[in-house]
Design a protein around this motif. Structure first.
Motif, PDB file in Angstrom:
ATOM      1  N   GLY A  24       0.777  -1.231   0.000  1.00  0.00           N
ATOM      2  CA  GLY A  24       0.000   0.000   0.000  1.00  0.00           C
ATOM      3  C   GLY A  24       0.807   1.277   0.000  1.00  0.00           C
ATOM      4  O   GLY A  24       0.233   2.365   0.016  1.00  0.00           O
ATOM      5  N   SER A  25       2.132   1.165  -0.048  1.00  0.00           N
ATOM      6  CA  SER A  25       2.965   2.366  -0.004  1.00  0.00           C
ATOM      7  C   SER A  25       3.234   2.933  -1.395  1.00  0.00           C
ATOM      8  O   SER A  25       3.782   4.039  -1.509  1.00  0.00           O
ATOM      9  N   ARG A  26       2.855   2.205  -2.434  1.00  0.00           N
ATOM     10  CA  ARG A  26       3.088   2.653  -3.796  1.00  0.00           C
ATOM     11  C   ARG A  26       1.855   2.371  -4.657  1.00  0.00           C
ATOM     12  O   ARG A  26       0.958   1.628  -4.260  1.00  0.00           O
ATOM     13  N   ILE A  27       1.851   2.953  -5.844  1.00  0.00           N
ATOM     14  CA  ILE A  27       0.775   2.736  -6.817  1.00  0.00           C
ATOM     15  C   ILE A  27       1.425   2.399  -8.147  1.00  0.00           C
ATOM     16  O   ILE A  27       2.389   3.042  -8.556  1.00  0.00           O
ATOM     17  N   LYS A  28       0.890   1.383  -8.824  1.00  0.00           N
ATOM     18  CA  LYS A  28       1.415   1.015 -10.132  1.00  0.00           C
ATOM     19  C   LYS A  28       0.267   0.590 -11.033  1.00  0.00           C
ATOM     20  O   LYS A  28      -0.892   0.516 -10.606  1.00  0.00           O
ATOM     21  N   ILE A  29       0.579   0.286 -12.282  1.00  0.00           N
ATOM     22  CA  ILE A  29      -0.413  -0.189 -13.238  1.00  0.00           C
ATOM     23  C   ILE A  29      -0.313  -1.707 -13.324  1.00  0.00           C
ATOM     24  O   ILE A  29       0.771  -2.257 -13.529  1.00  0.00           O
ATOM     25  N   GLY A  30      -1.447  -2.384 -13.148  1.00  0.00           N
ATOM     26  CA  GLY A  30      -1.477  -3.832 -13.183  1.00  0.00           C
ATOM     27  C   GLY A  30      -2.372  -4.357 -14.293  1.00  0.00           C
ATOM     28  O   GLY A  30      -3.079  -3.603 -14.965  1.00  0.00           O
ATOM     29  N   VAL A  31      -2.337  -5.673 -14.481  1.00  0.00           N
ATOM     30  CA  VAL A  31      -3.157  -6.343 -15.487  1.00  0.00           C
ATOM     31  C   VAL A  31      -4.275  -7.098 -14.783  1.00  0.00           C
ATOM     32  O   VAL A  31      -4.029  -7.809 -13.797  1.00  0.00           O
ATOM     33  N   PHE A  32      -5.497  -6.965 -15.296  1.00  0.00           N
ATOM     34  CA  PHE A  32      -6.676  -7.577 -14.687  1.00  0.00           C
ATOM     35  C   PHE A  32      -7.451  -8.356 -15.743  1.00  0.00           C
ATOM     36  O   PHE A  32      -7.284  -8.144 -16.949  1.00  0.00           O
ATOM     37  N   THR A  33      -8.308  -9.239 -15.275  1.00  0.00           N
ATOM     38  CA  THR A  33      -9.079 -10.082 -16.185  1.00  0.00           C
ATOM     39  C   THR A  33     -10.527  -9.644 -16.317  1.00  0.00           C
ATOM     40  O   THR A  33     -11.306 -10.300 -17.008  1.00  0.00           O
ATOM     41  N   ASP A  34     -10.913  -8.545 -15.653  1.00  0.00           N
ATOM     42  CA  ASP A  34     -12.286  -8.065 -15.754  1.00  0.00           C
ATOM     43  C   ASP A  34     -12.285  -6.575 -16.043  1.00  0.00           C
ATOM     44  O   ASP A  34     -11.320  -5.869 -15.786  1.00  0.00           O
ATOM     45  N   GLU A  35     -13.400  -6.075 -16.572  1.00  0.00           N
ATOM     46  CA  GLU A  35     -13.490  -4.686 -17.012  1.00  0.00           C
ATOM     47  C   GLU A  35     -13.546  -3.691 -15.861  1.00  0.00           C
ATOM     48  O   GLU A  35     -13.430  -2.491 -16.081  1.00  0.00           O
ATOM     49  N   ASP A  36     -13.711  -4.184 -14.626  1.00  0.00           N
ATOM     50  CA  ASP A  36     -13.683  -3.311 -13.453  1.00  0.00           C
ATOM     51  C   ASP A  36     -12.313  -3.277 -12.788  1.00  0.00           C
ATOM     52  O   ASP A  36     -12.134  -2.588 -11.778  1.00  0.00           O
ATOM     53  N   CYS A  37     -11.362  -4.030 -13.340  1.00  0.00           N
ATOM     54  CA  CYS A  37     -10.007  -4.116 -12.772  1.00  0.00           C
ATOM     55  C   CYS A  37     -10.046  -4.502 -11.290  1.00  0.00           C
ATOM     56  O   CYS A  37      -9.408  -3.868 -10.442  1.00  0.00           O
ATOM     57  N   SER A  38     -10.805  -5.557 -10.992  1.00  0.00           N
ATOM     58  CA  SER A  38     -10.894  -6.045  -9.619  1.00  0.00           C
ATOM     59  C   SER A  38     -10.263  -7.424  -9.452  1.00  0.00           C
ATOM     60  O   SER A  38      -9.956  -7.824  -8.334  1.00  0.00           O
ATOM     61  N   ILE A  39     -10.076  -8.160 -10.554  1.00  0.00           N
ATOM     62  CA  ILE A  39      -9.471  -9.497 -10.493  1.00  0.00           C
ATOM     63  C   ILE A  39      -8.100  -9.430 -11.150  1.00  0.00           C
ATOM     64  O   ILE A  39      -7.975  -9.322 -12.368  1.00  0.00           O
ATOM     65  N   LEU A  40      -7.063  -9.485 -10.333  1.00  0.00           N
ATOM     66  CA  LEU A  40      -5.695  -9.338 -10.815  1.00  0.00           C
ATOM     67  C   LEU A  40      -5.256 -10.566 -11.594  1.00  0.00           C
ATOM     68  O   LEU A  40      -5.488 -11.703 -11.176  1.00  0.00           O
ATOM     69  N   ALA A  41      -4.636 -10.342 -12.747  1.00  0.00           N
ATOM     70  CA  ALA A  41      -4.046 -11.434 -13.533  1.00  0.00           C
ATOM     71  C   ALA A  41      -2.667 -11.731 -12.954  1.00  0.00           C
ATOM     72  O   ALA A  41      -1.726 -10.955 -13.137  1.00  0.00           O
ATOM     73  N   GLU A  42      -2.566 -12.827 -12.248  1.00  0.00           N
ATOM     74  CA  GLU A  42      -1.330 -13.156 -11.540  1.00  0.00           C
ATOM     75  C   GLU A  42      -0.170 -13.364 -12.521  1.00  0.00           C
ATOM     76  O   GLU A  42      -0.337 -13.910 -13.603  1.00  0.00           O
ATOM     77  N   ASN A  43       1.000 -12.902 -12.093  1.00  0.00           N
ATOM     78  CA  ASN A  43       2.252 -13.135 -12.829  1.00  0.00           C
ATOM     79  C   ASN A  43       2.235 -12.562 -14.243  1.00  0.00           C
ATOM     80  O   ASN A  43       2.900 -13.093 -15.146  1.00  0.00           O
ATOM     81  N   MET A  44       1.476 -11.485 -14.452  1.00  0.00           N
ATOM     82  CA  MET A  44       1.454 -10.844 -15.757  1.00  0.00           C
ATOM     83  C   MET A  44       1.942  -9.407 -15.625  1.00  0.00           C
ATOM     84  O   MET A  44       1.523  -8.677 -14.717  1.00  0.00           O
ATOM     85  N   ASP A  45       2.837  -9.016 -16.526  1.00  0.00           N
ATOM     86  CA  ASP A  45       3.412  -7.676 -16.521  1.00  0.00           C
ATOM     87  C   ASP A  45       2.751  -6.851 -17.614  1.00  0.00           C
ATOM     88  O   ASP A  45       2.700  -7.263 -18.780  1.00  0.00           O
TER      89      ASP A  45
END
Length: 435
Positions: A239-260
């Motif tokens: 929680g000390s930083r913010i970055k851009i991640g990859v998700f599998t749903d259009e709400d960006c609530s389910i993180l795609a594990e091990n994906m850059d």
């Protein structure tokens, strides 16, 4: 915002009760789904009663929730924040009960907790401050817009100074108007930085702030096998930083594990990388993000009359208006002054109004949620999908229980065999006597 927060608290209450009921059921019945493939349930997790501190705590928050005031003070003006600065505190995902509509039982909320600290005290900020809760997207939009405006102003000045330095070397157009503005500027350093920002895409970079809102990724490499992926802001480093991640749903609530995300970004010239030159400025470790004192406009008339009243900067107005507020318990003097001079009611009534929000923020800051937003129960073990991590002691007890059960089963079989033989022998004796 507070209406939304009350709804969130109520959903959290239902969510905790749902999870605790499931855990209590599994513990009471010994439902051994751990042996079923694909399940993560753990019937050997410690028994958790529905009357835990977590459920009682959340219920208290829901009961104590009341409507909060906004920045505007009606006809009496607005609160003066010019003596304060924004300090980033924490980014946190929170999963809550969604009511089961459209088959969705859980939804993920993204929150930022920030403070308004007295100017030049963001390194300590232990009194006379306010603490606030706002959604991640609102925070990023307000802060990155501020950073962008600051960078544009810096580069405009830098370019002017660069032109002036060039003219000083051999040009004829230098009239000395901007000489004082450039005396403290390292022209070569700032010019290189501004050129990198201006030519970012040509150099193979995309601005990470363009992915603040959840959006579909267009993978030109066609290696997704028809699976849709989305990019959006997420919390990182506890929680000390913010970055851009990859998700599998259009709400960006389910993180795609091990994906850059950078492995899925492509431009006209091939693969692209992300530049965090804006986003990294909105979560400094100990410095302030921005001052709430609006910078004075230049005296366009050159008459020396630039003594305008101090105004609150737009970034602080935006975030303060949108946030849930916890101020009274931290001795936030701006709120006290505002209440005493603008007829906004009893100050102690404000304390009572803030109790639910302060408790909720304390809950988030205490670490009861893991990075994905799941609630951590029983000493920090994260409950996911009805399961829990099994400790070493539990494994030993489970092994002892299994071996003991096998031993008892063998002993029971031996007793049964002896009893059966004894019964046959008795019957044989009785038959011989009758003959």
């Amino acid at each position: 915002f507070f209406h939304q927060l009350c709804t969130t608290l109520n959903n959290q209450y239902q969510y905790i009760n749902m999870k605790l009921s499931l855990i209590s059921f599994l513990a009471a019945t010994g439902y051994a789904t751990a042996s079923m493939p694909g399940t993560r349930s753990n019937p050997f997790a410690p028994k958790v009663s529905a009357n835990t501190a977590a459920s009682a705590y959340t219920a208290k928050l829901v009961r104590g929730a009341k409507v909060m005031r906004s920045l505007e003070g009606g006809d009496d003006g607005e609160i003066d924040l010019t003596n304060y600065s924004i300090k980033f505190e924490k980014c946190q995902f929170v999963k809550e009960f969604a009511g089961g509509e459209d088959g969705q039982f859980l939804q993920t909320k993204r929150f930022i907790i920030f403070r308004l600290c007295p100017n030049n005290s963001c390194g300590s900020c232990n009194y006379d401050f306010g603490e606030y809760l706002v959604d991640l997207e609102t925070y990023l939009q307000a802060t990155t817009e501020f950073v962008e405006e600051k960078q544009e102003a810096m580069c405009e000045t830098c370019n002017d100074c660069y032109d002036q330095a060039y003219n000083n070397d051999g040009g004829d157009d230098n009239n000395g108007d901007n000489q004082n503005d450039c005396s403290s500027i390292d022209v070569s350093t700032c010019y290189e930085e501004c050129q990198n920002i201006e030519n970012m895409e040509d150099n193979g970079y995309l601005d990470a702030s363009e992915f603040i809102e959840c959006q579909a990724l267009e993978n030109n490499n066609n290696n997704n096998n028809g699976v849709a992926y989305y990019a959006g802001a997420m919390c990182a480093s506890s929680g000390s930083r913010i970055k851009i991640g990859v998700f599998t749903d259009e709400d960006c609530s389910i993180l795609a594990e091990n994906m850059d995300v950078e492995s899925m970004l492509y431009g006209d010239n091939g693969a692209m990388k992300l530049s965090y030159h804006k986003i990294k400025s909105v979560f400094p470790e100990s410095d302030c993000v921005a001052s709430c004192l609006q910078e004075e406009e230049q005296d366009e008339n050159n008459d020396g009359n630039n003594n305008q009243a101090a105004e609150t900067a737009e970034i602080c107005q935006t975030l303060y208006e949108a946030a849930g507020k916890c101020e009274s318990i931290h001795g936030f003097s701006a709120m006290k002054y505002y209440n005493n001079n603008n007829g906004q009611g009893n100050y102690y009534n404000q304390v009572r109004n803030e109790e639910a929000v302060c408790n909720y923020m304390s809950n988030v800051m205490s670490g009861i949620y893991d990075p994905s937003g799941e609630i951590s129960i029983s000493g920090g073990r994260s409950i996911t999908g009805g399961g829990a991590a099994t400790t070493g002691g539990q494994k030993f007890a489970l092994t002892f229980f299994i071996l003991g059960s096998v031993g008892l089963a063998g002993y029971a079989a031996m007793l049964h065999q002896q009893l059966t033989k004894g019964a046959k022998s008795t019957l044989a004796q009785q038959g011989g006597a009758m003959a």
